[in-house]
Motif scaffolding. Sequence first.
Motif, PDB file in Angstrom:
ATOM      1  N   PHE A  52       0.820  -1.219   0.000  1.00  0.00           N
ATOM      2  CA  PHE A  52       0.000   0.000   0.000  1.00  0.00           C
ATOM      3  C   PHE A  52       0.851   1.265   0.000  1.00  0.00           C
ATOM      4  CE2 PHE A  52      -2.539  -3.235   2.299  1.00  0.00           C
ATOM      5  CZ  PHE A  52      -3.570  -3.368   1.376  1.00  0.00           C
ATOM      6  N   GLY A  53       1.904   1.293  -0.800  1.00  0.00           N
ATOM      7  CA  GLY A  53       2.678   2.524  -0.896  1.00  0.00           C
ATOM      8  C   GLY A  53       4.048   2.292  -1.483  1.00  0.00           C
ATOM      9  N   THR A  54       4.885   3.319  -1.369  1.00  0.00           N
ATOM     10  CA  THR A  54       6.273   3.241  -1.813  1.00  0.00           C
ATOM     11  C   THR A  54       7.169   3.736  -0.683  1.00  0.00           C
ATOM     12  OG1 THR A  54       6.240   5.467  -2.786  1.00  0.00           O
ATOM     13  CG2 THR A  54       5.659   3.617  -4.223  1.00  0.00           C
ATOM     14  N   GLN A  55       8.448   3.438  -0.804  1.00  0.00           N
ATOM     15  CA  GLN A  55       9.409   3.806   0.222  1.00  0.00           C
ATOM     16  C   GLN A  55      10.779   3.958  -0.437  1.00  0.00           C
ATOM     17  OE1 GLN A  55      10.319   0.929   3.522  1.00  0.00           O
ATOM     18  NE2 GLN A  55       9.000   2.308   4.694  1.00  0.00           N
ATOM     19  N   VAL A 470     -13.340  -2.055  -1.509  1.00  0.00           N
ATOM     20  CA  VAL A 470     -13.397  -0.653  -1.092  1.00  0.00           C
ATOM     21  C   VAL A 470     -12.258  -0.412  -0.114  1.00  0.00           C
ATOM     22  CG1 VAL A 470     -14.744   1.148   0.051  1.00  0.00           C
ATOM     23  CG2 VAL A 470     -15.895  -0.537  -1.398  1.00  0.00           C
ATOM     24  N   GLN A 471     -11.518   0.684  -0.313  1.00  0.00           N
ATOM     25  CA  GLN A 471     -10.391   1.014   0.548  1.00  0.00           C
ATOM     26  C   GLN A 471     -10.435   2.484   0.948  1.00  0.00           C
ATOM     27  OE1 GLN A 471      -6.912   0.017  -1.778  1.00  0.00           O
ATOM     28  NE2 GLN A 471      -7.033  -2.171  -1.271  1.00  0.00           N
ATOM     29  N   ALA A 472      -9.875   2.771   2.121  1.00  0.00           N
ATOM     30  CA  ALA A 472      -9.716   4.155   2.595  1.00  0.00           C
ATOM     31  C   ALA A 472      -8.367   4.261   3.274  1.00  0.00           C
ATOM     32  CB  ALA A 472     -10.843   4.534   3.546  1.00  0.00           C
ATOM     33  N   PHE A 473      -7.664   5.399   3.053  1.00  0.00           N
ATOM     34  CA  PHE A 473      -6.314   5.584   3.577  1.00  0.00           C
ATOM     35  C   PHE A 473      -6.184   6.950   4.243  1.00  0.00           C
ATOM     36  CE2 PHE A 473      -5.988   2.809  -0.057  1.00  0.00           C
ATOM     37  CZ  PHE A 473      -5.060   1.830   0.305  1.00  0.00           C
ATOM     38  N   LEU A 474      -5.347   6.985   5.269  1.00  0.00           N
ATOM     39  CA  LEU A 474      -4.866   8.232   5.847  1.00  0.00           C
ATOM     40  C   LEU A 474      -3.351   8.119   5.881  1.00  0.00           C
ATOM     41  CD1 LEU A 474      -5.700  10.935   7.144  1.00  0.00           C
ATOM     42  CD2 LEU A 474      -5.537   9.787   9.369  1.00  0.00           C
ATOM     43  N   ASN A 475      -2.654   8.983   5.130  1.00  0.00           N
ATOM     44  CA  ASN A 475      -1.203   8.915   4.992  1.00  0.00           C
ATOM     45  C   ASN A 475      -0.547  10.165   5.558  1.00  0.00           C
ATOM     46  OD1 ASN A 475      -0.528   6.419   3.200  1.00  0.00           O
ATOM     47  ND2 ASN A 475      -2.263   7.395   2.177  1.00  0.00           N
ATOM     48  N   TYR A 476       0.660   9.964   6.084  1.00  0.00           N
ATOM     49  CA  TYR A 476       1.422  11.094   6.621  1.00  0.00           C
ATOM     50  C   TYR A 476       2.888  10.898   6.253  1.00  0.00           C
ATOM     51  CZ  TYR A 476       3.410  14.453   9.900  1.00  0.00           C
ATOM     52  OH  TYR A 476       4.093  15.503  10.451  1.00  0.00           O
ATOM     53  N   ASP A 484      12.795  11.588   9.907  1.00  0.00           N
ATOM     54  CA  ASP A 484      11.908  11.293   8.774  1.00  0.00           C
ATOM     55  C   ASP A 484      10.809  10.354   9.281  1.00  0.00           C
ATOM     56  OD1 ASP A 484      10.840   9.791   6.419  1.00  0.00           O
ATOM     57  OD2 ASP A 484      12.270  11.026   5.334  1.00  0.00           O
ATOM     58  N   ILE A 485       9.568  10.815   9.193  1.00  0.00           N
ATOM     59  CA  ILE A 485       8.444  10.048   9.709  1.00  0.00           C
ATOM     60  C   ILE A 485       7.432   9.816   8.594  1.00  0.00           C
ATOM     61  CG2 ILE A 485       6.563   9.986  11.378  1.00  0.00           C
ATOM     62  CD1 ILE A 485       8.196  11.833  13.147  1.00  0.00           C
ATOM     63  N   SER A 486       6.996   8.594   8.459  1.00  0.00           N
ATOM     64  CA  SER A 486       5.899   8.283   7.550  1.00  0.00           C
ATOM     65  C   SER A 486       4.958   7.313   8.250  1.00  0.00           C
ATOM     66  CB  SER A 486       6.404   7.683   6.238  1.00  0.00           C
ATOM     67  OG  SER A 486       7.089   6.469   6.467  1.00  0.00           O
ATOM     68  N   ALA A 487       3.675   7.507   8.006  1.00  0.00           N
ATOM     69  CA  ALA A 487       2.667   6.675   8.657  1.00  0.00           C
ATOM     70  C   ALA A 487       1.501   6.472   7.718  1.00  0.00           C
ATOM     71  CB  ALA A 487       2.212   7.307   9.971  1.00  0.00           C
ATOM     72  N   GLY A 523      -2.144  -0.635   9.710  1.00  0.00           N
ATOM     73  CA  GLY A 523      -1.395   0.585   9.911  1.00  0.00           C
ATOM     74  C   GLY A 523       0.096   0.320   9.871  1.00  0.00           C
ATOM     75  N   ARG A 524       0.846   1.354   9.502  1.00  0.00           N
ATOM     76  CA  ARG A 524       2.307   1.242   9.456  1.00  0.00           C
ATOM     77  C   ARG A 524       2.912   2.570   9.898  1.00  0.00           C
ATOM     78  NH1 ARG A 524       3.363  -0.609   4.272  1.00  0.00           N
ATOM     79  NH2 ARG A 524       3.038   1.504   3.501  1.00  0.00           N
ATOM     80  N   LEU A 525       3.957   2.506  10.707  1.00  0.00           N
ATOM     81  CA  LEU A 525       4.689   3.680  11.160  1.00  0.00           C
ATOM     82  C   LEU A 525       6.170   3.437  10.919  1.00  0.00           C
ATOM     83  CD1 LEU A 525       4.893   6.418  12.647  1.00  0.00           C
ATOM     84  CD2 LEU A 525       5.045   5.117  14.792  1.00  0.00           C
ATOM     85  N   THR A 526       6.796   4.331  10.181  1.00  0.00           N
ATOM     86  CA  THR A 526       8.219   4.216   9.869  1.00  0.00           C
ATOM     87  C   THR A 526       8.946   5.465  10.359  1.00  0.00           C
ATOM     88  OG1 THR A 526       7.668   2.979   7.863  1.00  0.00           O
ATOM     89  CG2 THR A 526       9.919   3.804   8.055  1.00  0.00           C
ATOM     90  N   TYR A 527      10.037   5.253  11.075  1.00  0.00           N
ATOM     91  CA  TYR A 527      10.817   6.367  11.602  1.00  0.00           C
ATOM     92  C   TYR A 527      12.271   6.165  11.207  1.00  0.00           C
ATOM     93  CZ  TYR A 527      13.304   9.336  14.932  1.00  0.00           C
ATOM     94  OH  TYR A 527      14.138  10.262  15.500  1.00  0.00           O
ATOM     95  N   VAL A 528      12.876   7.196  10.611  1.00  0.00           N
ATOM     96  CA  VAL A 528      14.273   7.160  10.193  1.00  0.00           C
ATOM     97  C   VAL A 528      14.994   8.331  10.852  1.00  0.00           C
ATOM     98  CG1 VAL A 528      15.888   7.173   8.265  1.00  0.00           C
ATOM     99  CG2 VAL A 528      13.633   6.138   7.980  1.00  0.00           C
TER     100      VAL A 528
END
Length: 970
Positions: A52-55, A470-476, A484-487, A523-528
């Motif tokens: 569900f995304g790229t990195q 059906v899908q719904a997303f909240l991205n940060y 560097d924070i992505s969620a 959900g996913r939380l990535t911290y660099v």
Amino acid sequence: MKSIYKTSVQLIVLFILLLAQASFAQTAESDTINLGTAPVTSLFSGQRNIAFGTQPAQHVSTAISTVYGRDLEKNFNLNLGNTLYGRLSGLVVTQGGSEPGVATPGMLIRGINTFGGASNAPLYIIDGFISNGTGPANAFMQLTPEEIESISVLKDAAATALYGARAANGVVLVTTKAGKEGQLKVSFTTRQGFNQAQALPQFLNAYDYSVLYNEALNNDGLPIRYTDADLEAYKDGSDPVFHPDVDWYDQVLRPASYASSYNLNFGGGDKFVRYFVSLNALSSQGLFKKFGDLSDESIDSKYAKYNFRSNLDISLSRRLSAEFRIAGSIEASSNPNNYTTGSTFSLLQSLPPNAFPVYNPNGSYGGNALYANPVGNLISTGFYNNNSRTILSSLKFTEQLDMITKGLSVSAAVSINNYFEQGSRKSKQYPRYSLARGVTGDTIYSPPVGQLTSLSGAEETLDQYRNFIVQAFLNYQRTFGKHDISAMVMMNNDNVTLFGPASDPSNPTANSTDPYKHNSAAGRLTYVLNEKYIAEFSLGYMGSEIFAPEKRYGFFPAGSVGWILSNEGFLKQSQAINFLKLRASYGLVGNDIIASQGLSTRYAYTPTFGGGGYFFGTGNTGVGGFAENAIANNNVTWEKEKSLNVGLDIAFFKHFEASFDYFNRDRYDILVGSNSTIPLYLGVITPTLNQGKTNNNGFDFALRYNSDTKKTLQFFAAANVFYATSKIVFNAEAIQLNPLLLSTGNKIGQPLGLKAIGFYSADDIAQRSIDPKSVPGVLTEVIRAGDIKYQDIGGPEGKPDGIIDGNDRMPIGNPSQPALSGGLHTGLRYKGFDLDLVFQGVTGNTVYLGGNTFHAFQSNGQVAPIAFGRWTPQTAESATYPRLSSRDNLNNYQFSSFWQRDGSFIKLRSAEIGYSLPAQLTDKVRISSARIFINGTNLFSWDNLEDGDPESLTGYPVMRTLTLGLNIQL
């Protein structure tokens, strides 16, 4: 089909509008043009597709392997799976046959992890949406390389946890091409060539068949069938009517068949609209001769597939954007005699060369009550047409919420996918006649076997399903100095509805129109930190309707960490190490496709009842009744797997890149029979229970070398190796007299059979080391010198008991899946010339020589050259094959180690050599580039098997394809 035609018309109109719009698009830098060797792609730079995304690749702390569509284009195959041999570390692709439109390869990520009927297949995701199907209905297999940007294999729990109870077998993630800003770019590619069988079974001619059959009769104490005059007639071919010598493969198959493909891509756009459009047409004629040309009531064997795709990215406003994807494929295949060719190849592998002539002297078909005539079947039993269509569509809106906080966005998406397969069956019968020679030498025809009937037809639905998602997303996504924070938080709901004869994916024995539903949140939380330290946490929460309400949902957490050592001060100035990252992950995932023996219903938590009965009176009169089926099990749940992964990524000496992963996977709650916990004397059908456990551990490794791209001669080589060993830790099995029969402690898929220890000798019989009349037990065959001798371990504590039966079985050979597999993709470019090669190799697997192809004269069948090594009194010391027998020998053709062979091989899966025309020449005709090439697939095989192809010993043969191609870019 009307909807298909309507969609096609609309698509053509859309093409025209897009082309008109593209002529006004702003010019931007062109994409990398793939002329020959693929552009250099670093393993550790750029963006990588994840769930569900790229990195950014340097931030990836999970186990992911990626291949790009531009590499797969150098391969002519009828389905996408067959382009992936040896391409990705950790992905094992096994040949599933080659019949056009029917066969699909098997795909496993990091080997086998479960048993007892549960699925080992990965989850397929296309552009973010689940697209699982079985066999040809799998939408992934129907894609074409030209429409694909990349394929990523997600291998560990941290990469797949967001897919919850569907993730334990790994995920194949497909991203299709998207339009980019710039002027219209057009690419056209065509390939024209032919297919041929890589290997076909070899059988003896009529003379050798008759000689060996006489020997088999003599061995059985029976009078011989063929006189010296018969043998001479077979040898010199002087009497083709009463002494035929028919090569049935030659009568039915042609040496080569035509194949072609065409592909047309459009791409471009501006800052408002970007588009990518692809059209593909592929056709392949079957190996059967053109029997349709001989009769209006037959048809030529052929297959065609037409793919289309239109991907639009639209900026509706400064903050609102939309992605629209519509794609599909239309498949059409035709065959005489049946929808598929399996019955024909089964007959070819059984029919002796001297059974009867193809045609009798009066023009009628030869044949008898035992065997039909393959040529007659293909000309005079009608024809079958098969049509299917797949539609993949999705719409996604994304709103940037920078007004709330920078880097925040919300998305909503919907996808509708469906598949429909229809068959048109036209069938009839024909008479066939056997011959006898009269007293006066005349020809006597037997009464006909079968009757001549007129052609009758039927239209039928063969398969159908629909998937609504059906899908719904909240991205940060935000960077604060060194942080560097992505969620991401998402909700997913998908419903699969099966119609008609479609199989239940969780229980192939049941058909149901009830929708299959999955609700999930993830959900996913990535911290660099400072581009050095990476921490990521993922969580999936998923439920499925096939489980009891209180067991319907579950959590699937996973975490991963990474450390980029090359950004530390002590390595930052290193000239040898350009990039170095350590990573590790651990998590819990599940598998809810848990079909297993004993499941009486899709909803195993509900009681079901079926027909029972009783017998009364002295006449034992039967009376109907009603009885409970297997006891309901409210605790049935998905399989669970705890997965550990430790990896290293390194780039060194500027030209080398390597990635290494060690993994350990512990799976539990596997559905198994309750044989060790519930005794049979209870008198009820016991349910399966979540008691099974397995372990799978190993490693995968990838290494790539890229030469200096500034030099005239450019070279690259990318190698990968995968190794895994899997075993059953616990299976609730009944106690066995012979503990070697227990699967617990063995490899998953370990064959159990008799261990051959040579041949019985005349001395064995004379000394009565065995009963000369029979061996007691299951094997009641009369044993003679030259029969296979088996190890006797069936008594208490593994001691001999004088009986050879099922208790003497033990682990023999290896599973059919290889323990070690690898691939090598290499190529070079020199001026306008380029070369691209892909090799695949496997080892640690066993193949079995069975059936009429290898078991001489069984079921009145064929005999292959392997039988020349038969045991005789003269060859007793050197024999490699048991004595010949005209009967269905119950001793010699047991499942045993005697018939196992090493299945290792190295194959040249694809090779392409091309030449790009000089720019000064292409400029004159106003094209951007042009390239001509020659491509081959499955060109060579190096293996240890003398008796056929290790991947296809029976049935439709593996195909070798050679094509001449042209690529033009405008």
